[in-house]
Enzyme design. Structure first.
Site, PDB file in Angstrom:
ATOM      1  CE  LYS A 107      -0.546  -0.153   4.753  1.00 20.81           C
ATOM      2  NZ  LYS A 107      -0.850  -0.698   6.053  1.00 20.81           N
TER       3      LYS A 107
ATOM      4  CE1 TYR B 242      12.220  31.321   6.116  1.00 20.12           C
ATOM      5  CE2 TYR B 242      12.354  29.526   5.216  1.00 20.12           C
ATOM      6  CZ  TYR B 242      11.633  30.690   5.032  1.00 20.12           C
ATOM      7  OH  TYR B 242      12.181  31.647   3.629  1.00 20.12           O
TER       8      TYR B 242
HETATM    9  C1  LIG Z   1      -1.095  -1.788   7.048  1.00 21.66           C
HETATM   10  C2  LIG Z   1      -0.716  -3.504   6.999  1.00 21.66           C
HETATM   11  C3  LIG Z   1      -0.401  -4.713   7.776  1.00 21.66           C
HETATM   12  C4  LIG Z   1       1.260  -4.424   7.216  1.00 21.66           C
HETATM   13  O1  LIG Z   1       1.420  -3.909   8.107  1.00 21.66           O
HETATM   14  P1  LIG Z   1       3.269  -3.631   8.795  1.00 21.66           P
HETATM   15  O2  LIG Z   1       3.390  -3.381  10.130  1.00 21.66           O
HETATM   16  O3  LIG Z   1       3.777  -2.785   8.251  1.00 21.66           O
HETATM   17  O4  LIG Z   1       3.819  -4.974   8.298  1.00 21.66           O
HETATM   18  C5  LIG Z   1      -0.466  -5.854   7.862  1.00 21.66           C
HETATM   19  N1  LIG Z   1      -2.311  -5.951   7.940  1.00 21.66           N
HETATM   20  C6  LIG Z   1      -3.184  -4.773   7.712  1.00 21.66           C
HETATM   21  C7  LIG Z   1      -4.395  -4.924   7.823  1.00 21.66           C
HETATM   22  C8  LIG Z   1      -2.557  -2.985   6.834  1.00 21.66           C
HETATM   23  O5  LIG Z   1      -3.364  -1.938   7.282  1.00 21.66           O
END
Ligand SMILES: *Cc1c(COP(=O)(O)O)cnc(C)c1O
Length: 350
Positions: free
Chosen positions: A42, A246
């Site tokens: 994702k 800044y």
């Molecule tokens: C993002 C996600 C994962 C992966 O989690 P990591 O900590 O990056 O391994 C697994 N299951 C769900 C439902 C997620 O949203």
């Protein structure tokens, strides 16, 4: 292309090391034991590039791809005609048609299930986010249910007790769902709780060589995949009493050489990174003054203009920048703005 255009396009570049990714996939497959490894890609693979990551993960034996949204799944389908692709987040109204056409599997968090999809029942065992109750899940014995899943709220935290409670609740329910794929483990749980593996594990952060526990990924046999480099665009000498940036938050106590690096918070080098360390050539040096939108300053020794500056990689860990910022490594790589005008992306294999 002329040299000046080439240089203009390269304010900074990120390099994706597919060799490191392969090694992490193997490490996680070993940790998964008999369970399948599902690659969570994702958010453009946490900023690493979803298509390249998905291709390598599948080549190395990952059995499915997981994304958060239907458009992410649709985009991957264009490159991977046969892969299993699971959308873990809820569909937005109106996405059903193209999600079906893209042959995506979906996670459903309510008892109303849209037809025409392979469905994973997402159960809330304590995360308190999307997910149906155990009773609702049990009432849904349908042919299109192919998976049962839940998500852990504290798999990465020192206190194991709540994760163990969630795993127990999931285990109880899983007994009633023989024959579907049961999956609950994220990276932290995969590395830490052998009894969280069930039939498949969903690993994201660890694939990228980032530690789900915020410590050195090498301690878990993981190698960072992403590195980010720029250069000293200009060196200058601050006389004693002069400041940079800044708010004049850095004032030179004595004559001090600083280097200006053409990367700032608009590139994803966050404004809170004052005091963090980067490599100038091979030497760790401190980021000084306030980070601007398009540049920051670093203390210099006698390094000349043009010296490479490593913001991430070669031992500069996303975990240490995260600590400086009071955040998690996930947010560091997700926040890098990769584009022709900002951080240019390169891929290295082998
Ligand atoms: C993002 C996600 C994962 C992966 O989690 P990591 O900590 O990056 O391994 C697994 N299951 C769900 C439902 C997620 O949203």
């Amino acid at each position: 292309m002329t040299t000046s255009i080439q240089r203009a396009a390269r304010r900074s570049e990120i390099t994706i090391d597919l060799g490191a990714l392969r090694s992490n996939v193997r490490r996680l497959r070993a940790a998964a034991g008999e369970a399948e490894l599902w690659a969570v890609v994702k958010a453009d693979a946490y900023g690493h590039g979803a298509v390249d990551v998905a291709r390598v993960a599948l080549e190395e034996g990952a059995a499915a791809l997981c994304v958060a949204t239907a458009p992410e799944g649709e985009a991957l389908r264009a490159s991977f005609a046969d892969a299993r692709i699971l959308v873990m987040g809820p569909l937005v109204p109106g996405e059903e048609t193209f999600a079906r056409e893209s042959r995506l599997e979906i996670a459903v968090s309510r008892p109303e299930i849209p037809g025409g999809f392979p469905v994973h029942l997402k159960v809330d065992t304590g995360m308190g986010r999307y997910g149906m109750t155990e009773e609702e899940a049990l009432s849904l014995s349908r042919d299109d249910v192919v998976g049962l899943m839940s998500h852990l709220a504290t798999a990465d935290e020192p206190d194991e007790s709540f994760a163990r409670e969630q795993l127990e609740r999931f285990e109880k329910l899983a007994e009633r769902f023989d024959g579907v794929v049961r999956h609950v483990a994220n990276s932290a749980a995969t590395l830490r709780f052998p009894d969280a593996r069930f039939d498949a594990v969903r690993c994201g952060v660890a694939l990228y060589g980032l530690s789900p526990f915020g410590n050195d990924p090498a301690e878990h046999g993981l190698e960072p995949v992403l590195s980010w480099r720029s250069h000293v665009a200009q060196a200058k000498e601050l006389p004693a009493g002069a400041s940079t940036g800044y708010g004049r938050r850095f004032r030179a106590e004595r004559p001090t050489r600083i280097g200006l690096v053409p990367v700032g918070y608009a590139d994803g080098f966050r404004r809170g990174l004052t005091g963090a360390e980067v490599l100038v050539g091979e030497t760790r040096r401190r980021v000084v003054g306030t980070i601007s939108m398009d540049s920051f300053a670093v203390e210099l020794g006698d390094e000349p203009e043009g010296t490479p500056v490593t913001l991430l990689g070669d031992g500069i860990l996303a975990e240490e920048h995260a600590r400086t910022l009071g955040t998690i490594n996930y947010e560091i790589t997700c926040g890098i703005r990769v584009s022709a005008e900002r951080a240019e992306r390169k891929v290295r294999d082998g």
